[in-house]
Design an enzyme around this catalytic site. Structure first.
Site, PDB file in Angstrom:
ATOM      1  N   SER A  18      11.300 -11.633 -16.383  1.00 44.11           N
ATOM      2  CA  SER A  18      10.626 -10.825 -17.387  1.00 44.11           C
ATOM      3  C   SER A  18      11.020  -9.348 -17.217  1.00 44.11           C
ATOM      4  O   SER A  18      11.721  -8.982 -16.273  1.00 44.11           O
ATOM      5  CB  SER A  18       9.111 -10.997 -17.259  1.00 44.11           C
ATOM      6  OG  SER A  18       8.669 -10.520 -15.992  1.00 44.11           O
ATOM      7  N   TYR A  19      10.515  -8.518 -18.116  1.00 44.20           N
ATOM      8  CA  TYR A  19      10.848  -7.092 -18.081  1.00 44.20           C
ATOM      9  C   TYR A  19      10.425  -6.487 -16.739  1.00 44.20           C
ATOM     10  O   TYR A  19       9.255  -6.566 -16.355  1.00 44.20           O
ATOM     11  CB  TYR A  19      10.124  -6.375 -19.226  1.00 44.20           C
ATOM     12  CG  TYR A  19      10.481  -4.922 -19.356  1.00 44.20           C
ATOM     13  CD1 TYR A  19      11.751  -4.535 -19.777  1.00 44.20           C
ATOM     14  CD2 TYR A  19       9.554  -3.932 -19.061  1.00 44.20           C
ATOM     15  CE1 TYR A  19      12.084  -3.193 -19.903  1.00 44.20           C
ATOM     16  CE2 TYR A  19       9.870  -2.587 -19.186  1.00 44.20           C
ATOM     17  CZ  TYR A  19      11.144  -2.222 -19.609  1.00 44.20           C
ATOM     18  OH  TYR A  19      11.461  -0.899 -19.722  1.00 44.20           O
ATOM     19  N   PRO A  20      11.381  -5.893 -15.988  1.00 43.94           N
ATOM     20  CA  PRO A  20      11.071  -5.472 -14.616  1.00 43.94           C
ATOM     21  C   PRO A  20      10.396  -4.107 -14.483  1.00 43.94           C
ATOM     22  O   PRO A  20       9.808  -3.820 -13.446  1.00 43.94           O
ATOM     23  CB  PRO A  20      12.448  -5.457 -13.949  1.00 43.94           C
ATOM     24  CG  PRO A  20      13.401  -5.144 -15.065  1.00 43.94           C
ATOM     25  CD  PRO A  20      12.815  -5.776 -16.298  1.00 43.94           C
ATOM     26  N   ARG A  21      10.489  -3.265 -15.508  1.00 40.60           N
ATOM     27  CA  ARG A  21       9.928  -1.907 -15.367  1.00 40.60           C
ATOM     28  C   ARG A  21       8.457  -1.884 -15.790  1.00 40.60           C
ATOM     29  O   ARG A  21       8.108  -1.390 -16.855  1.00 40.60           O
ATOM     30  CB  ARG A  21      10.750  -0.910 -16.178  1.00 40.60           C
ATOM     31  CG  ARG A  21      12.148  -0.682 -15.620  1.00 40.60           C
ATOM     32  CD  ARG A  21      12.872   0.414 -16.362  1.00 40.60           C
ATOM     33  NE  ARG A  21      14.195   0.661 -15.801  1.00 40.60           N
ATOM     34  CZ  ARG A  21      14.473   1.497 -14.805  1.00 40.60           C
ATOM     35  NH1 ARG A  21      13.476   2.188 -14.251  1.00 40.60           N
ATOM     36  NH2 ARG A  21      15.700   1.668 -14.364  1.00 40.60           N
ATOM     37  N   HIS A  71       3.384  -4.822 -20.509  1.00 33.05           N
ATOM     38  CA  HIS A  71       4.190  -5.967 -20.095  1.00 33.05           C
ATOM     39  C   HIS A  71       3.439  -6.722 -19.004  1.00 33.05           C
ATOM     40  O   HIS A  71       2.688  -6.124 -18.233  1.00 33.05           O
ATOM     41  CB  HIS A  71       5.558  -5.522 -19.545  1.00 33.05           C
ATOM     42  CG  HIS A  71       6.418  -4.842 -20.574  1.00 33.05           C
ATOM     43  ND1 HIS A  71       7.111  -5.531 -21.539  1.00 33.05           N
ATOM     44  CD2 HIS A  71       6.683  -3.527 -20.786  1.00 33.05           C
ATOM     45  CE1 HIS A  71       7.781  -4.683 -22.298  1.00 33.05           C
ATOM     46  NE2 HIS A  71       7.535  -3.455 -21.861  1.00 33.05           N
TER      47      HIS A  71
END
Length: 202
Positions: A18-21, A71
């Site tokens: 998934s989106y890491p940031r 997120h």
């Protein structure tokens, strides 16, 4: 840290994580954890842990202190073929996968004891730790439980001193800022603009 983030973003672009940031540490209710586990269980490295977690019934993931709506916490999405990605890419994916599994595992339990000893009138403390239940640490080897076994003792027991050592140490300077620590400090002091960040990092 920069290389690790670049690898994570590359894995994200390929649809593996998934989106890491994100700083979010609480899974939203719309995230299907069972589906993620089923996908992760296809890899032999994680199959045993996945089956153990699923066998306990309803999932009860751990919750961190930071919850945001942008997120979900970073988690695996699809398992890459290990032979088709680089070794570093696999290590980052494995870290994400094992961290995800750890949040769904049981608590780790240890038995910790301490004994106060007096040597020539001076107090010393001996501490011991034994693992009662490894819990989440069984799937997350990056956090190691070290066992130190002390003999059973009662108040007033005498012990033999085999060796004494006097260490001379000096005060050390503070550790250098890591990239993540520096960015966090900048955010806390409202220095997160692009131009200011560029100046400080120079």
């Amino acid at each position: 840290a920069g290389q690790g983030m670049n690898i994570a973003e590359n894995l994200y672009m390929q649809g593996f994580i998934s989106y890491p940031r994100t700083d979010n540490t609480v899974y939203p209710s719309v995230l299907d954890l069972n589906e993620i586990l089923s996908e992760l269980g296809k890899a032999g490295e994680f199959h045993g842990a996945v089956q153990r977690i699923l066998s306990r019934g309803p999932l009860n993931p751990s919750r961190g202190k930071t919850e945001s709506k942008d997120h979900p916490p970073i988690h695996p999405v699809a398992v890459p073929e290990r032979s088709r990605i680089g070794e570093r890419e696999w290590k980052v994916f494995e870290l994400v996968a094992r961290r995800f599994l750890a949040t769904l595992e049981e608590d780790a339990e240890t038995l910790n004891v301490s004994v106060e000893l007096f040597i020539k009138g001076q107090p010393f403390i001996a501490t011991g730790q034994t693992i009662v239940k490894p819990g989440w640490k069984a799937v997350y080897p990056y956090s190691i439980l070290k066992e130190v076994t002390l003999p059973k003792m009662e108040k007033g027991d005498l012990v033999q001193v085999n060796k004494t050592e006097l260490l001379g140490k000096e005060t050390l300077p503070p550790a250098r800022y890591s990239q993540s620590a520096l960015l966090k400090l900048m955010e806390e002091n409202n220095l997160g603009t692009k131009s200011t960040r560029h100046t400080i990092l120079q």
